[in-house]
Write a protein that holds these residues in place. Structure first.
Motif, PDB file in Angstrom:
ATOM      1  N   PRO A  21      48.779  40.012  41.669  1.00  0.00           N
ATOM      2  CA  PRO A  21      48.366  38.702  42.194  1.00  0.00           C
ATOM      3  C   PRO A  21      46.969  38.675  42.804  1.00  0.00           C
ATOM      4  N   ARG A  22      46.572  39.734  43.491  1.00  0.00           N
ATOM      5  CA  ARG A  22      45.231  39.728  44.086  1.00  0.00           C
ATOM      6  C   ARG A  22      44.149  39.836  43.012  1.00  0.00           C
ATOM      7  N   SER A  23      44.414  40.622  41.963  1.00  0.00           N
ATOM      8  CA  SER A  23      43.466  40.681  40.843  1.00  0.00           C
ATOM      9  C   SER A  23      43.376  39.335  40.137  1.00  0.00           C
ATOM     10  N   VAL A  24      44.515  38.666  39.982  1.00  0.00           N
ATOM     11  CA  VAL A  24      44.508  37.338  39.354  1.00  0.00           C
ATOM     12  C   VAL A  24      43.677  36.369  40.174  1.00  0.00           C
ATOM     13  N   ALA A  25      43.827  36.425  41.495  1.00  0.00           N
ATOM     14  CA  ALA A  25      43.054  35.533  42.365  1.00  0.00           C
ATOM     15  C   ALA A  25      41.553  35.827  42.257  1.00  0.00           C
ATOM     16  N   LEU A  26      41.188  37.098  42.173  1.00  0.00           N
ATOM     17  CA  LEU A  26      39.777  37.452  42.021  1.00  0.00           C
ATOM     18  C   LEU A  26      39.224  36.996  40.679  1.00  0.00           C
ATOM     19  N   THR A  27      40.057  37.022  39.653  1.00  0.00           N
ATOM     20  CA  THR A  27      39.625  36.521  38.356  1.00  0.00           C
ATOM     21  C   THR A  27      39.290  35.043  38.430  1.00  0.00           C
ATOM     22  N   GLU A  28      40.082  34.292  39.170  1.00  0.00           N
ATOM     23  CA  GLU A  28      39.799  32.867  39.351  1.00  0.00           C
ATOM     24  C   GLU A  28      38.468  32.670  40.062  1.00  0.00           C
ATOM     25  N   ARG A  29      38.215  33.440  41.111  1.00  0.00           N
ATOM     26  CA  ARG A  29      36.923  33.351  41.803  1.00  0.00           C
ATOM     27  C   ARG A  29      35.777  33.741  40.870  1.00  0.00           C
ATOM     28  N   HIS A  31      35.537  33.401  37.650  1.00  0.00           N
ATOM     29  CA  HIS A  31      35.220  32.357  36.673  1.00  0.00           C
ATOM     30  C   HIS A  31      34.243  31.330  37.241  1.00  0.00           C
ATOM     31  N   ASN A  32      34.275  31.120  38.541  1.00  0.00           N
ATOM     32  CA  ASN A  32      33.419  30.127  39.181  1.00  0.00           C
ATOM     33  C   ASN A  32      32.115  30.708  39.727  1.00  0.00           C
ATOM     34  N   ALA A  33      31.913  32.011  39.555  1.00  0.00           N
ATOM     35  CA  ALA A  33      30.741  32.633  40.170  1.00  0.00           C
ATOM     36  C   ALA A  33      29.961  33.560  39.250  1.00  0.00           C
ATOM     37  N   VAL A  34      30.623  34.214  38.294  1.00  0.00           N
ATOM     38  CA  VAL A  34      29.994  35.250  37.468  1.00  0.00           C
ATOM     39  C   VAL A  34      29.801  34.723  36.051  1.00  0.00           C
ATOM     40  N   GLY A  35      28.664  35.023  35.463  1.00  0.00           N
ATOM     41  CA  GLY A  35      28.368  34.580  34.107  1.00  0.00           C
ATOM     42  C   GLY A  35      29.396  35.069  33.102  1.00  0.00           C
ATOM     43  N   ALA A  36      29.765  34.191  32.182  1.00  0.00           N
ATOM     44  CA  ALA A  36      30.799  34.507  31.197  1.00  0.00           C
ATOM     45  C   ALA A  36      30.377  35.623  30.243  1.00  0.00           C
ATOM     46  N   GLY A  37      29.087  35.852  30.116  1.00  0.00           N
ATOM     47  CA  GLY A  37      28.609  36.898  29.208  1.00  0.00           C
ATOM     48  C   GLY A  37      28.892  38.301  29.696  1.00  0.00           C
ATOM     49  N   VAL A  38      29.253  38.445  30.966  1.00  0.00           N
ATOM     50  CA  VAL A  38      29.630  39.749  31.510  1.00  0.00           C
ATOM     51  C   VAL A  38      31.143  39.877  31.366  1.00  0.00           C
ATOM     52  N   ALA A  39      31.579  40.712  30.441  1.00  0.00           N
ATOM     53  CA  ALA A  39      33.011  40.878  30.183  1.00  0.00           C
ATOM     54  C   ALA A  39      33.509  42.183  30.796  1.00  0.00           C
ATOM     55  N   SER A  40      34.789  42.219  31.138  1.00  0.00           N
ATOM     56  CA  SER A  40      35.419  43.439  31.640  1.00  0.00           C
ATOM     57  C   SER A  40      36.597  43.778  30.733  1.00  0.00           C
ATOM     58  N   SER A  41      36.739  45.042  30.395  1.00  0.00           N
ATOM     59  CA  SER A  41      37.805  45.436  29.483  1.00  0.00           C
ATOM     60  C   SER A  41      39.151  45.585  30.179  1.00  0.00           C
ATOM     61  N   VAL A  42      39.145  45.750  31.490  1.00  0.00           N
ATOM     62  CA  VAL A  42      40.388  45.926  32.252  1.00  0.00           C
ATOM     63  C   VAL A  42      40.463  44.820  33.301  1.00  0.00           C
ATOM     64  N   PRO A  43      41.543  44.030  33.341  1.00  0.00           N
ATOM     65  CA  PRO A  43      41.609  42.853  34.214  1.00  0.00           C
ATOM     66  C   PRO A  43      42.140  43.133  35.615  1.00  0.00           C
ATOM     67  N   VAL A  44      41.900  44.335  36.146  1.00  0.00           N
ATOM     68  CA  VAL A  44      42.287  44.640  37.521  1.00  0.00           C
ATOM     69  C   VAL A  44      41.034  44.940  38.327  1.00  0.00           C
ATOM     70  N   TYR A  45      41.104  44.671  39.623  1.00  0.00           N
ATOM     71  CA  TYR A  45      39.950  44.836  40.505  1.00  0.00           C
ATOM     72  C   TYR A  45      40.170  46.036  41.418  1.00  0.00           C
ATOM     73  N   VAL A  46      39.115  46.795  41.608  1.00  0.00           N
ATOM     74  CA  VAL A  46      39.216  48.122  42.208  1.00  0.00           C
ATOM     75  C   VAL A  46      39.069  48.054  43.732  1.00  0.00           C
ATOM     76  N   ALA A  47      39.921  48.826  44.423  1.00  0.00           N
ATOM     77  CA  ALA A  47      39.804  48.977  45.866  1.00  0.00           C
ATOM     78  C   ALA A  47      39.375  50.386  46.256  1.00  0.00           C
ATOM     79  N   ASP A  48      39.758  51.397  45.459  1.00  0.00           N
ATOM     80  CA  ASP A  48      39.467  52.780  45.823  1.00  0.00           C
ATOM     81  C   ASP A  48      39.517  53.640  44.564  1.00  0.00           C
ATOM     82  N   VAL A  49      38.713  54.705  44.560  1.00  0.00           N
ATOM     83  CA  VAL A  49      38.671  55.636  43.427  1.00  0.00           C
ATOM     84  C   VAL A  49      38.531  57.046  43.972  1.00  0.00           C
TER      85      VAL A  49
END
Length: 461
Positions: A21-29, A31-49
């Motif tokens: 759910p948090r990754s989904v919410a970030l995806t919504e943000r 769409h309204n802020a980042v250019g569509a030409g920048v694509a990501s192959s994995v639809p999850v957002y990173v917190a730690d590595v």
């Protein structure tokens, strides 16, 4: 490898569906802020590595078999790199080396002269990205030779700037609609053993034969006396992790040297222990005139380099090379720590161990699955090429499906290839055997599931 300590548990663990759910919410943000030409192959957002895992914002722990496209070879938060960066940031983040220089830039250049092939006098110029390095290698070659033509190869990838798009082979997504491109770039046939075909007598096309074919094209279509540089990846990356036949690269190097042509090895993706040696060029003992370096050099900080013959690089007039951020002091500190860690942990040896584990598993799978055309690569730069059952016809749809199924189970896998039909494995070199085996279990299951569905669809047709 010396004992590796990890900050995060090195395990695959899913607590939500992916994306959560948090990754989904970030995806919504996004769409309204980042250019569509920048694509990501994995639809999850990173917190730690850390080590071989990526933890997302929903608390899922995923196995990382991509390492940010061969960048985080020492892991995404190696303590020595973190400490070096923190110490440098506390003193200064930037002055511009072209204005008020600093020792870190010089120390990185000295280290690259030591590590790269050849015992000739060397110089280094630092930049921010691999594309910048390639573009500047071409500039250097043109000034040093007084010539303008540049030769590149089928399946090549060299970057996204105007000049490097011209050098890159694949149109979509890298070049579509962005032309016109820089002139005086010429493309010739590469060595792609899996797709090479056979000689009339049934023998495989050798590296020397493939080189003669390329050289003949250059002689007839351009003229050797007009060529400033040959630019080639020792193992082609985005084109499909294509390992040329033995003898191909040495023959090109010898011919370039005999004709006063600058041989540029683009080791942006292959460099820094990735292929089981410091550089892929070492495999056949070739000594490039210039090398372009980036990705794994600085543990994730943006840094790139052109390193090579002093007479070539010093041929450029003062002020002709550089850039505001090139050789940033924080990135230089990260690079020095990263290179020390690679030596300390014997990551060249670790890459060879990864190759042994992965290729044993993947070749056993290939013997049992008819959608695998070839398993190839070197060190921790490995690929599986997928084809229509029983043929060599590329199957990009199966490739996408396998990567998607692996992600559903918490394993990050990247695809590539001119035909979109290659899965590439680029794990951090510090990944544990146990975590790698788990990732391979998931990949194997995904391949078997897709292969079964493909066979069923074929039977129905």
């Amino acid at each position: 490898m010396s004992e590796m300590e990890y900050r995060l548990p090195q395990q695959r663990r899913l607590v939500t569906e992916l994306p959560g759910p948090r990754s989904v919410a970030l995806t919504e943000r996004r769409h309204n802020a980042v250019g569509a030409g920048v694509a990501s192959s994995v639809p999850v957002y990173v917190a730690d590595v850390d080590g071989g895992v990526v933890v997302d914002v929903d608390g899922n722990s995923l196995i990382d078999l991509g390492s940010g496209i061969a960048v985080t070879s020492v892991g995404g938060s190696d303590p020595a790199v973190v400490a070096a960066v923190s110490e440098q940031v506390a003193h200064f983040t930037h002055t511009c080396f072209m204005v008020t220089p600093y020792e870190g830039y010089i120390a990185v250049a000295e280290k690259l002269a030591e590590l790269t092939p050849g015992d000739h006098p060397k110089r280094t110029v630092l930049f921010n990205s691999g594309a910048e390095a390639v573009e500047n290698a071409v500039k250097i070659a043109r000034v040093a030779t007084g010539r303008s033509a540049v030769v590149v190869f089928d399946h090549a990838y060299h970057g996204r700037t105007n000049l490097t798009m011209a050098l890159t082979a694949k149109n979509q997504p890298y070049k579509e609609g962005f032309g016109p491109f820089a002139p005086d770039i010429y493309r010739v046939a590469a060595s792609y053993p899996f797709r090479e075909g056979l000689n009339h007598d049934g023998t495989e096309v050798s590296g020397e034969q493939a080189a003669r074919r390329a050289i003949s094209q250059i002689d007839k279509q351009i003229g050797a006396h007009n060529v400033a540089a040959i630019v080639i990846e020792p193992i082609q990356g985005e084109g499909g992790f294509i390992v040329p036949a033995k003898g191909f690269l040495p023959a090109l190097v010898d011919w370039a040297k005999a004709n006063g042509i600058v041989f540029v090895a683009d080791e942006v993706q292959t460099g820094f222990a990735r292929t089981g040696d410091w550089f892929a060029s070492n495999d056949e003992n070739i000594v490039p005139d210039l090398m372009t370096l980036a990705k794994g050099i600085a543990g994730g900080m943006p840094l790139a380099a052109v390193t090579g013959r002093a007479d070539l690089i010093d041929a450029v007039h003062g002020g002709g090379l550089g850039g505001t951020y090139g050789g940033n002091p924080v990135a230089c500190a990260a690079a020095l720590a990263t290179l020390d860690r690679m030596a300390e942990l014997d990551l060249c040896g670790r890459a060879r161990r990864i190759e042994q584990i992965a290729t044993d598993r993947l070749r056993a799978l290939a013997a049992d699955i008819d959608i695998i055309g070839e398993v190839r690569g070197r060190g921790a730069m490995l690929a599986v090429e997928f084809v229509q059952p029983g043929t060599r016809e590329p199957d990009p749809e199966a490739t996408k499906a396998i990567a998607a199924k692996a992600l559903e189970q918490g394993v990050i896998i990247l695809t590539c290839g001119t035909y979109g039909n290659v899965i590439r494995l680029l794990p951090p070199l510090v990944i544990s055997d146990e975590l790698l085996e788990d990732g391979l279990d998931v990949l194997t299951a995904a391949v078997r599931e897709v292969a079964g569905a493909t066979s069923l669809a074929g039977a129905i047709r």
